[in-house]
Design a protein around this motif. Sequence first.
Motif, short mmCIF file in Angstrom:
data_model
loop_
_atom_site.label_atom_id
_atom_site.label_comp_id
_atom_site.label_asym_id
_atom_site.label_seq_id
_atom_site.Cartn_x
_atom_site.Cartn_y
_atom_site.Cartn_z
N GLU A 1 -11.59 -28.50 -0.21
CA GLU A 1 -10.49 -28.05 -1.07
C GLU A 1 -10.21 -29.17 -2.08
O GLU A 1 -9.55 -30.15 -1.79
CB GLU A 1 -9.24 -27.73 -0.24
CG GLU A 1 -8.00 -27.37 -1.04
CD GLU A 1 -8.19 -26.23 -2.01
OE1 GLU A 1 -8.24 -26.50 -3.22
OE2 GLU A 1 -8.29 -25.08 -1.57
N THR A 2 -10.77 -29.00 -3.27
CA THR A 2 -10.70 -30.06 -4.28
C THR A 2 -9.28 -30.29 -4.79
O THR A 2 -8.98 -31.40 -5.26
CB THR A 2 -11.62 -29.73 -5.48
OG1 THR A 2 -11.23 -28.47 -6.03
CG2 THR A 2 -13.08 -29.69 -5.05
N LEU A 3 -8.44 -29.31 -4.69
CA LEU A 3 -7.07 -29.47 -5.16
C LEU A 3 -6.30 -30.50 -4.33
O LEU A 3 -5.38 -31.14 -4.84
CB LEU A 3 -6.35 -28.11 -5.14
CG LEU A 3 -5.21 -27.90 -6.10
CD1 LEU A 3 -5.57 -28.29 -7.53
CD2 LEU A 3 -4.76 -26.46 -6.06
N ILE A 4 -6.67 -30.69 -3.08
CA ILE A 4 -6.04 -31.73 -2.26
C ILE A 4 -6.26 -33.09 -2.93
O ILE A 4 -5.32 -33.85 -3.12
CB ILE A 4 -6.62 -31.75 -0.83
CG1 ILE A 4 -6.20 -30.49 -0.07
CG2 ILE A 4 -6.15 -33.00 -0.08
CD1 ILE A 4 -6.84 -30.35 1.30
N GLN A 5 -7.50 -33.38 -3.27
CA GLN A 5 -7.83 -34.65 -3.92
C GLN A 5 -7.14 -34.78 -5.27
O GLN A 5 -6.62 -35.85 -5.61
CB GLN A 5 -9.36 -34.75 -4.09
CG GLN A 5 -9.84 -36.00 -4.78
CD GLN A 5 -9.78 -37.22 -3.89
OE1 GLN A 5 -9.66 -37.11 -2.67
NE2 GLN A 5 -9.87 -38.39 -4.48
N GLU A 6 -7.14 -33.72 -6.05
CA GLU A 6 -6.53 -33.77 -7.38
C GLU A 6 -5.04 -34.06 -7.31
O GLU A 6 -4.53 -34.89 -8.05
CB GLU A 6 -6.79 -32.47 -8.14
CG GLU A 6 -8.23 -32.29 -8.54
CD GLU A 6 -8.51 -30.96 -9.20
OE1 GLU A 6 -7.56 -30.34 -9.74
OE2 GLU A 6 -9.66 -30.52 -9.16
N VAL A 7 -4.33 -33.37 -6.43
CA VAL A 7 -2.89 -33.60 -6.33
C VAL A 7 -2.61 -34.97 -5.71
O VAL A 7 -1.76 -35.71 -6.21
CB VAL A 7 -2.20 -32.47 -5.52
CG1 VAL A 7 -0.74 -32.80 -5.23
CG2 VAL A 7 -2.31 -31.15 -6.26
N ALA A 8 -3.35 -35.32 -4.65
CA ALA A 8 -3.10 -36.60 -3.97
C ALA A 8 -3.41 -37.80 -4.86
O ALA A 8 -2.61 -38.73 -4.94
CB ALA A 8 -3.92 -36.68 -2.68
N GLU A 9 -4.55 -37.77 -5.51
CA GLU A 9 -4.97 -38.96 -6.25
C GLU A 9 -4.61 -38.92 -7.72
O GLU A 9 -4.07 -39.89 -8.26
CB GLU A 9 -6.47 -39.16 -6.07
CG GLU A 9 -6.90 -39.34 -4.63
CD GLU A 9 -6.15 -40.42 -3.88
OE1 GLU A 9 -5.80 -41.47 -4.47
OE2 GLU A 9 -5.87 -40.22 -2.67
N GLU A 10 -4.91 -37.82 -8.40
CA GLU A 10 -4.69 -37.78 -9.84
C GLU A 10 -3.21 -37.64 -10.20
O GLU A 10 -2.75 -38.25 -11.15
CB GLU A 10 -5.51 -36.67 -10.47
CG GLU A 10 -7.01 -36.96 -10.37
CD GLU A 10 -7.86 -35.87 -10.97
OE1 GLU A 10 -7.40 -35.19 -11.91
OE2 GLU A 10 -9.00 -35.70 -10.49
N LEU A 11 -2.47 -36.84 -9.46
CA LEU A 11 -1.04 -36.70 -9.76
C LEU A 11 -0.20 -37.71 -8.99
O LEU A 11 0.46 -38.55 -9.60
CB LEU A 11 -0.56 -35.28 -9.44
CG LEU A 11 -0.83 -34.23 -10.50
CD1 LEU A 11 -0.44 -32.85 -10.02
CD2 LEU A 11 -0.08 -34.54 -11.78
N LEU A 12 -0.24 -37.64 -7.67
CA LEU A 12 0.60 -38.53 -6.88
C LEU A 12 0.15 -39.99 -7.01
O LEU A 12 0.98 -40.89 -6.99
CB LEU A 12 0.62 -38.09 -5.41
CG LEU A 12 1.35 -36.77 -5.17
CD1 LEU A 12 1.10 -36.27 -3.77
CD2 LEU A 12 2.83 -36.91 -5.45
N GLY A 13 -1.14 -40.22 -7.18
CA GLY A 13 -1.63 -41.58 -7.39
C GLY A 13 -1.07 -42.17 -8.68
O GLY A 13 -0.72 -43.34 -8.74
N ARG A 14 -0.95 -41.34 -9.69
CA ARG A 14 -0.36 -41.78 -10.96
C ARG A 14 1.09 -42.19 -10.75
O ARG A 14 1.55 -43.19 -11.29
CB ARG A 14 -0.45 -40.64 -11.97
CG ARG A 14 0.28 -40.87 -13.27
CD ARG A 14 0.10 -39.71 -14.21
NE ARG A 14 0.65 -38.48 -13.69
CZ ARG A 14 1.63 -37.79 -14.26
NH1 ARG A 14 2.17 -38.20 -15.38
NH2 ARG A 14 2.07 -36.68 -13.72
#
Length: 133
Positions: free
Chosen positions: A116-129
């Motif tokens: 589930e690629t959205l897990i990585q996107e939300v965790a790293e790209e959004l929340l990581g920011r």
Amino acid sequence: MAFENLASSCLLAKDSNARFLASALVYDMALFDHNSRLEDEPDKLKISAMENLEAALIEAVINERESKETLHGLLLALGMLLYSADIEGSTWELCRAMDVRQALQEKGKMPLFKGETLIQEVAEELLGRGDKR
């Protein structure tokens, strides 16, 4: 607001279909406000002021363990909220306080949610920011 209470209750329901449909409603509400901002208009729904709804959505994301499709819908809704929210605002603060990034990183290791690629996107790209502020 009545729909805020309904959506919050459905996000925390035992039935994954109810959670999925509630996530679609929250996504549409967040998108409605986002589109208003793109037209230089004020938020019409002010979803960012609906703290109970935000808390229910975040709790639903953290607790989802039954359905990949439901988690995907919940992450889309959370992603839209985060994308359009002030990084110093309550949505981001609640995500930091509830350690959503770490919860998603752990969730990504679960067999049901692998790929589930959205897990990585939300965790790293959004929340990581947000963590780098």
